[in-house]
Design an enzyme around this catalytic site. Structure first.
Site, short mmCIF file in Angstrom:
data_model
loop_
_atom_site.label_atom_id
_atom_site.label_comp_id
_atom_site.label_asym_id
_atom_site.label_seq_id
_atom_site.Cartn_x
_atom_site.Cartn_y
_atom_site.Cartn_z
N PHE A 10 -9.83 8.10 -3.04
CA PHE A 10 -11.03 7.96 -2.19
C PHE A 10 -11.82 6.72 -2.60
O PHE A 10 -13.02 6.76 -2.83
CB PHE A 10 -11.89 9.22 -2.27
CG PHE A 10 -12.79 9.43 -1.09
CD1 PHE A 10 -12.27 9.49 0.20
CD2 PHE A 10 -14.17 9.58 -1.25
CE1 PHE A 10 -13.10 9.69 1.29
CE2 PHE A 10 -15.01 9.78 -0.17
CZ PHE A 10 -14.47 9.84 1.11
N GLY A 12 -12.35 2.39 -1.69
CA GLY A 12 -12.94 1.71 -0.54
C GLY A 12 -12.22 1.96 0.77
O GLY A 12 -12.86 2.16 1.81
N VAL A 13 -10.88 1.98 0.74
CA VAL A 13 -10.11 2.18 1.98
C VAL A 13 -10.28 3.61 2.50
O VAL A 13 -10.52 3.82 3.69
CB VAL A 13 -8.61 1.86 1.74
CG1 VAL A 13 -7.78 2.27 2.95
CG2 VAL A 13 -8.43 0.38 1.46
N LYS A 130 2.44 0.44 -0.35
CA LYS A 130 3.73 -0.21 -0.09
C LYS A 130 4.88 0.45 -0.84
O LYS A 130 5.99 0.52 -0.33
CB LYS A 130 3.65 -1.69 -0.49
CG LYS A 130 2.71 -2.52 0.35
CD LYS A 130 2.73 -3.98 -0.06
CE LYS A 130 2.03 -4.23 -1.37
NZ LYS A 130 0.57 -4.03 -1.29
N GLU A 154 1.55 2.11 8.89
CA GLU A 154 1.29 0.85 9.59
C GLU A 154 0.63 -0.19 8.68
O GLU A 154 0.94 -1.38 8.74
CB GLU A 154 0.40 1.09 10.81
CG GLU A 154 0.07 -0.16 11.61
CD GLU A 154 1.31 -0.83 12.18
OE1 GLU A 154 1.67 -1.92 11.70
OE2 GLU A 154 1.92 -0.27 13.10
N ASP A 225 4.21 -9.32 -3.91
CA ASP A 225 3.58 -8.55 -2.82
C ASP A 225 4.34 -8.77 -1.52
O ASP A 225 4.68 -7.82 -0.81
CB ASP A 225 2.12 -8.98 -2.67
CG ASP A 225 1.43 -8.34 -1.48
OD1 ASP A 225 1.21 -7.12 -1.51
OD2 ASP A 225 1.13 -9.06 -0.51
N LYS A 229 6.81 -6.22 1.08
CA LYS A 229 6.59 -6.15 2.53
C LYS A 229 7.86 -6.52 3.29
O LYS A 229 8.16 -5.93 4.34
CB LYS A 229 5.42 -7.06 2.91
CG LYS A 229 4.09 -6.58 2.37
CD LYS A 229 2.97 -7.57 2.61
CE LYS A 229 1.65 -7.04 2.05
NZ LYS A 229 0.54 -8.02 2.22
#
EC number: 1.1.1.3
Length: 350
Positions: A10, A12-13, A130, A154, A225, A229
């Protein structure tokens, strides 16, 4: 029917999503028939709270802002405090797990275990992590399908910019034979600052001051990173599992001001590009800096913006650009998935 939500993590996102769900509850109900109720939060740093009949979202956000711990939420009959993440997943009455923990990208943990526990308990998951998608896509996707639950991720590639669902839905019928993109805003910001005359070290320091780069920028500047992806794009869009560790990866730390200026003299620009290519049924991927023509669509992408180019057999090249990070944008990516979950449920009832 109300969708009961448990937040695992819980920060910032997660708080951004909770705020969106609260502030837009009426429009979400009117447009999509989506009604949500937060029943649980479990966070390593901020504590844990659960109530089967739901928690007041605004009180929850105020409690975190004022005290830093959800367990300071006003007491009421039926509240349970102190469950760890797995206990919250297994024992709560949540339909949907929002998995936004801090996760080790190299191992995918603890997010992979959170996914497994949720699916085994027939609970859907939306995530921005990810690791699970890059490292355990086939196993987790099969587990979700076996248990008839939804899995949304997403936000794992370009945050709130729909890099995954857009090609699946609006480019349906095309064969995508190559995906190439700028998938890391930090490195793109550094390279475009260097085009203005900044040194690499100066541009990196500025990126850190603006919050684009971490104190330890290794994952960004060495391309790790973007590599994860690229693995997600291969797994999901190309339908071919590619291990992130097997993707050749080169970052931008060896790019010099001299190289930048020489490229500009040649009417070219350096960009850190992720490429995923399908040829004769085989999929390959790579991450490396490339010197591309100034009129290439990706050369015009500057600052911290992300972009992805889909090379399609019918539609031709399709370019998608947008923010690749940000609390609101990433929270919105989770909302996209929850709306899609609601649409699937509505169709299933027809």
């Amino acid at each position: 029917m109300t969708t009961k939500i448990a937040f695992i993590g819980f920060g910032g996102v997660g708080q951004a999503l909770a705020k969106l769900l609260d502030e837009r509850s009426q429009s979400l109900r009117n447009k999509y028939g989506l009604e949500t109720e937060v029943v649980a939060v479990s966070d390593v740093m901020k504590g844990s709270i659960y109530h089967p009949d739901g928690l007041n979202t605004q009180k929850l956000l105020d409690t975190v802002r004022e005290t830093g711990n959800v367990e300071n939420y006003p007491d009421q009959p039926g509240i349970i405090k102190g469950w760890n993440s797995l206990e919250t997943i297994q024992n709560s009455n949540a339909d949907m797990i929002v998995e936004v923990t801090f996760t080790d990208v190299k191992t995918g943990q603890p997010a992979i275990d959170h996914h497994k526990a949720a699916f085994e308990n027939k609970k859907s998951v939306v995530t921005t992590n990810k690791g699970p998608v890059a490292l355990a896509y086939n196993e987790l996707n099969e587990l979700a399908e076996q248990n008839g639950v939804f899995w949304g991720f997403e936000g794992t590639v370009m945050s709130g910019t729909p890099a995954l669902r857009m090609p699946v839905t609006t480019l349906a019928g095309n064969e995508i034979h190559e995906i190439k993109g700028i998938l890391n805003g930090t490195t793109n910001y550094i390279l475009t600052e260097m085009e203005k005359g900044q040194s690499y070290d100066g541009a990196l320091k500025k990126a850190q001051e603006l919050g684009y780069a971490e104190a330890d920028p290794t994952s960004d500047v060495e391309g790790y990173d973007a590599r994860y992806k690229a693995a997600i794009l291969s797994n999901y869009l190309m339908g071919t599992p590619v291990s992130a560790e097997d993707i050749p990866c080169e970052g931008i730390s060896n790019i010099t001001q001299e190289m930048i200026q020489q490229a500009l003299k040649e009417n070219k620009k350096w960009r850190l590009l992720a490429r995923v290519t399908k040829e004769n049924g085989n999929v390959t991927a790579s991450i490396k800096p490339e010197k591309i023509d100034a009129d290439d669509p990706l050369a015009g992408v500057t600052g911290s913006t992300n972009a992805i180019l889909y090379e399609c057999d019918l539609a031709g090249p399709i370019l998608l650009t947008g923010a690749g990070a940000g609390l609101i944008e990433t929270g919105y990516s989770l909302l996209i998935d929850i709306i899609h979950y609601q649409k699937q449920n509505a169709l299933a009832k027809i």
